[in-house]
Structures are given as structure tokens and as C-alpha cells.
Design a protein around this motif. Structure first.
Motif, mmCIF file in Angstrom:
data_model
loop_
_atom_site.group_PDB
_atom_site.id
_atom_site.type_symbol
_atom_site.label_atom_id
_atom_site.label_comp_id
_atom_site.label_asym_id
_atom_site.label_seq_id
_atom_site.Cartn_x
_atom_site.Cartn_y
_atom_site.Cartn_z
ATOM 1 N N ILE A 35 11.199 -1.755 17.531
ATOM 2 C CA ILE A 35 12.648 -1.754 17.302
ATOM 3 C C ILE A 35 13.363 -0.768 18.219
ATOM 4 O O ILE A 35 14.594 -0.761 18.287
ATOM 5 N N GLY A 36 12.595 0.070 18.913
ATOM 6 C CA GLY A 36 13.184 1.051 19.813
ATOM 7 C C GLY A 36 12.158 2.102 20.180
ATOM 8 O O GLY A 36 10.965 1.970 19.883
ATOM 9 N N GLU A 37 12.639 3.149 20.822
ATOM 10 C CA GLU A 37 11.776 4.250 21.223
ATOM 11 C C GLU A 37 12.347 5.569 20.725
ATOM 12 O O GLU A 37 13.561 5.688 20.483
ATOM 13 N N VAL A 38 11.477 6.553 20.574
ATOM 14 C CA VAL A 38 11.901 7.878 20.114
ATOM 15 C C VAL A 38 12.878 8.474 21.130
ATOM 16 O O VAL A 38 12.555 8.585 22.322
ATOM 17 N N ASN A 39 14.098 8.829 20.662
ATOM 18 C CA ASN A 39 15.072 9.409 21.583
ATOM 19 C C ASN A 39 14.868 10.920 21.704
ATOM 20 O O ASN A 39 13.986 11.497 21.055
ATOM 21 N N GLU A 40 15.669 11.549 22.534
ATOM 22 C CA GLU A 40 15.467 12.977 22.827
ATOM 23 C C GLU A 40 15.611 13.838 21.572
ATOM 24 O O GLU A 40 14.814 14.750 21.339
ATOM 25 N N ALA A 41 16.620 13.554 20.757
ATOM 26 C CA ALA A 41 16.828 14.362 19.547
ATOM 27 C C ALA A 41 15.666 14.208 18.577
ATOM 28 O O ALA A 41 15.163 15.190 18.013
ATOM 29 N N ALA A 42 15.225 12.978 18.379
ATOM 30 C CA ALA A 42 14.106 12.742 17.458
ATOM 31 C C ALA A 42 12.814 13.331 18.015
ATOM 32 O O ALA A 42 11.954 13.793 17.252
#
Length: 515
Positions: free
Chosen positions: A220-227
Motif C-alpha cells: 500500500i506504500g513505503e515507510v516515509n521519512e517521519a515513520a
């Protein structure tokens, strides 16, 4: 030299979050858990904060990564499973629009009653689940009782989608729900894997507040910088959609072939079958049919909300009611349960005519919230051990009732074995009672944690490490010793007792409901 790869599975439960880091061969590398608060702002209201799911997931995943020393870049993917019957909601910015409405919250009871009276046939036929305390009645409650809060809702989502979507920085129009949840939606055509216009139009629920239905291994997506900072993961780590907690546990236990039975002997006592046919229990409204993670398979299931909790209640009230047993000897609860079960094992099958009804907080399957617990048939000769054996047997009798209904719909279904997980599965004596009542072998499994492993396998499929999830699940669901086989003699003795138990439940329903 190829770099090692790892998978993370996270179980977002009702009262705790568990995360685990695995190698693709199923080896557990690290695990962590954290408590999740429940809030009780007024009688009958049980809520949770959606941000608590995210916070505890980040805390537990971060601990796993740091304690293991694994390079975050070697985590191939992460997936979440979560509690299933409650529902939350996000606004247009993918921020919580309301507090999470727990499956324990009964504010929607008037809407459940309305749906059962007017639309039960339609909903049960399409979803595989009769109206109960799940998403549909809860959405109607927010729509009609809290219109201002409802007006902020962009999409209704489960905890797994709430956390995964926030990790990926998704917009609201990419919110999702995997297909193992949709029997609990009250709004879906389960066989089609789609929202039902017939139900939504009938109930007045606009379909634009419902998320996209996806397969569990969808990235569904990829881990972003904040996460990445919150979870101690590498930016760009793939995130799979995940699934419901019962579905993850079933996958982790290798329930991937028709005829298998899955017994979750925890706080709730859950019995799920595995079939290749969809079942809509319109006659009894007891079975709920969940999609398996494995395409083409279904898990018809039913449960006693406080089945396992009844054992703790008995221990606290009748075995160690003043705390002296634990205080004097420093004994663990597990040791006391073992002694209680050992004493009950000395009582003949059927507890010499004593029956127990385990629905202390109301019956869930079928939905009869007015029901309460009861002992029936005791005399001067019955001892504490008789009463406890009756408690143990009541769970097995209820399971037999569920399987009787399943056989009504699929008469030729051959039930091959039951696989038991949860705290109660550690007792060979209790597994033996269930095997004798149900007439099927009971098999304990070597693994102690199944939900996070089920989610980790889904993450592995999303990352391309596993092609055949059923084969992977079967390979890693290793037995812990030989199965406990039923006694033909005791099974024959139990058959009329099951019939009596079913009749007693019908009579108790008349007593408590007053009709």
C-alpha cells in the motif's frame, strides 16, 4: 554475498500491541509488547485513541530493531494485523476523525436490533455475518447520533489501515481495508470482495466513506521519512496491507486446508473451520464467515466472548478467592490452572449431570446480549472439581454446537484435526476433553506466537520472498508432539450431553430474554 533479510509482523490487539522480527525461515529474532489504553468515558462506551495504535507500534517495532542489532535496510517488508469488529475513521488528511469505536462498545445496540429485525436476511446472505456489534451498526450510530463528528469522516478504517496508512503518508482517497475484515463490515458482498450497493443503499450509508478493498499482501506504500524515525526503519521499506487478527493467527497456525479446525483458547474462545465454500448462516445467525488470507478458502467461525475468561473468574472466586494460594507459595496462575484442570480430570465425563453456561456477559453467537451464566443440575454430591469440569466442558459443548451448524450447510465436510493456540492450548487435559466432545484429534503447535508470524508471512509475500503462502504456512506450522486423539467411548458418552446442552441454551435464552 547476499545480505540477510528480515520480516516484521505487528499485532494491534485490543489491550496490547505486539511486534516481532523474523527471518524468512520463521526464526524469531526479536519481539516486544506494549499496553494499549482503553477509555470508558461513560457506561457502555469503550473507546481507544487511534494514535495509541501508531505510538505502540512504533515503540515495539523500534525495540525489536534496536535489540536485535539488525540493519534496518535489511527489513524486506512490514505488515500489520488488528482487532476486527471495531472501527475508526480518518479525515481528509489521514488524521483521526473520531476515537476508535471498540468492538467492546455497545452504543450501537439499538441499530443492531433494528438491523436484525428488518434486514438480517440481506446482510447475512451477502456478508456471511448476521448483524452484530461490528462496523455497520457503528457507522449508523455515528451517522445518526453524532452527525457533526460523522461530517469530518473521509473514510472508515481499521487500526491496521490507520497505522500503515500513516506510516506511508497516504492521502485519504487511498485508504484501504483488506478482504479478511469485510464480513464484519455489515456492508459488503463478501463473495464478490466488494462493497454492496444493495446494503449501502438500503441503510443509507454512502459508499464514498468506505475504503478500497484490497488483498492482504498488496503493497500500500513505503515507510516515509517521519515513520522511519518513529519506527527505527529505513525509508522506503515496503508496507503490506495486512489482515484481521483472527485471519493472521489462522495463517500462522497453518489453517490452509479444508477440513482443518482452529481453536483459539484465549480470553475469548474462538472456533473456526476451514472450507472452500462460503457459508451464510441465515438459519441460526451463529456462524460468521471470514475470508481466509488464502484465496478461495473461508473460515466459518463463532466464539464465546468470555470463554477463557470464565476460567480466570472461577480461579479468582472459588480456587484462590482470598489470594492465599498464590501468596503462600508464590505460585503462578499457570500452576494453579494446571492443578484445577488436573482435579477436574478426575471427574467423570459429563460432570455427573452438572452443566455450565459460559455466557457471563451475554451470548455472541448467536447474538443474545441478555443471556448470562448459569450452573444447572448440581446436587449435594458435586464438588468444586465438578463445577470446574462443567466450565471446561461448556466450551467444548459450545464448539460442538458451532460444528453442528457448519455440517448443516456442508454435510460432506470431513473435519480432520483441530489446531489449538492460546494459553488454554497448553493443557493436554483440556485439549483431551475437547477432542472427546468433538470427536477429532487435537494438535498443539510448536510456535508460541501466531499472529505476528502470520503478518510477517504476508509481508514476505508482499516483498516477493514467498510465492505460495499456503505452502509456507504449512511448512512452518510444526506440531508440538503427537496429537491428542479422541476416545470413541467418551465421544459416544458426550453426544447426548451435547444435545442436552443445546436444549438448555434454548431454555436459558427464553428465561433471560423473556420471550
Amino acid at each position: 554475498m547476499a545480505q540477510p533479510q528480515y520480516l516484521i509482523g505487528v499485532d494491534l490487539g485490543t489491550s496490547s500491541t505486539k511486534a516481532a522480527l523474523y527471518r524468512p525461515d520463521g526464526t524469531l529474532v526479536a519481539e516486544a509488547a506494549a499496553d494499549v489504553p482503553l477509555y470508558y468515558p461513560s457506561p457502555g462506551v469503550v473507546e481507544q485513541e487511534n494514535d495509541d495504535f501508531y505510538r505502540t507500534a512504533a515503540e515495539t517495532v523500534g525495540r525489536c530493531v534496536r535489540q536485535s542489532g539488525v540493519d534496518p535496510r535489511h527489513v524486506a517488508a512490514i505488515a500489520f494485523d488488528s482487532q476486527m469488529a471495531g472501527i475508526g475513521a480518518i479525515d481528509e488528511k489521514y488524521e483521526p476523525a473520531i476515537r476508535f469505536d471498540s468492538w467492546l462498545d455497545m452504543r450501537c445496540q439499538p441499530y443492531i436490533a433494528y438491523l436484525n429485525e428488518h434486514h438480517a436476511e440481506l446482510i447475512t446472505q451477502l456478508t456471511g455475518c448476521a448483524p452484530t456489534c461490528d462496523h455497520g451498526p457503528k457507522i449508523l450510530w455515528w451517522q445518526n447520533e453524532r452527525p457533526d463528528d460523522y461530517g469530518r469522516v473521509a473514510k472508515f478504517v481499521t487500526p491496521s489501515a490507520c497505522v500503515a496508512g500513516k506510516m506511508a503518508g497516504l492521502p485519504a482517497d487511498r485508504a484501504f481495508m483488506d478482504y479478511t475484515f469485510i464480513h464484519f463490515s455489515g456492508l459488503a458482498d463478501n463473495r464478490a470482495g466488494a462493497w454492496s450497493a444493495a446494503i449501502c443503499d438500503t441503510l443509507g450509508v454512502p459508499m464514498d466513506v468506505l475504503p478500497e478493498i484490497v488483498e492482504p499482501w498488496r503493497v500500500i506504500g513505503e515507510v516515509n521519512e517521519a515513520a522511519a524515525r518513529d519506527f527505527a526503519l529505513a525509508p522506503g521499506t515496503p508496507i503490506a496491507a495486512g489482515c484481521g487478527d483472527t485471519a493472521a493467527n489462522a495463517l500462522g497456525a497453518g489453517i490452509v486446508r479444508p477440513g482443518q479446525v482452529f481453536d483459539v483458547a484465549g480470553t475469548a474462545s474462538v472456533l473456526a473451520g476451514c472450507t472452500d465454500r462460503f457459508v451464510a448462516d441465515t438459519r441460526h445467525r451463529a456462524l460468521l464467515t471470514m475470508r481466509s488470507v488464502i484465496p478461495g478458502l473461508w473460515n466459518p467461525l463463532a466464539y464465546i466472548a468470555g470463554g477463557g475468561q470464565a476460567l480466570r473468574w472461577f480461579k479468582d472466586q472459588f480456587f484462590d478467592n482470598d489470594g492465599s494460594r498464590s501468596a503462600d507459595s508464590g505460585r503462578r496462575s499457570d500452576d494453579m490452572y494446571e492443578q484445577m484442570i488436573a482435579e477436574a480430570a478426575g471427574v467423570p465425563p459429563g460432570a455427573e449431570g452438572l452443566f455450565f453456561s459460559p455466557h457471563l456477559g451475554g451470548r455472541i453467537c448467536p447474538a443474545t446480549p441478555e443471556m448470562r451464566g448459569a450452573w444447572l443440575g448440581f446436587s449435594w454430591s458435586h464438588t468444586r472439581s465438578h463445577f470446574f469440569r462443567a466450565v471446561l466442558e461448556s466450551i467444548a459443548y459450545e464448539y460442538a454446537y458451532y460444528l453442528r451448524i457448519l455440517r448443516e450447510y456442508i454435510p460432506n465436510l470431513e473435519l480432520t484435526e483441530a489446531r489449538a493456540v492460546g494459553g488454554g492450548a497448553r493443557s493436554d487435559a483440556w485439549n483431551g476433553i475437547k477432542a472427546d466432545v468433538l470427536g477429532m484429534p487435537y494438535q498443539r503447535l510448536g510456535r508460541s506466537e501466531f499472529g505476528t508470524w502470520g503478518s510477517a508471512m504476508i509481508a514476505g509475500k508482499a516483498a516477493g520472498l514467498f510465492d505460495d503462502l499456503a505452502a509456507t504456512a504449512t511448512e512452518h506450522a510444526r506440531p508440538a508432539g503427537p496429537p491428542i486423539r479422541p476416545s470413541a467411548e467418551r465421544h459416544a458418552a458426550y453426544e447426548p450431553l451435547v444435545e442436552r446442552y443445546v436444549r438448555l441454551q434454548e431454555q436459558l435464552e427464553q428465561l433471560f430474554v423473556g420471550s
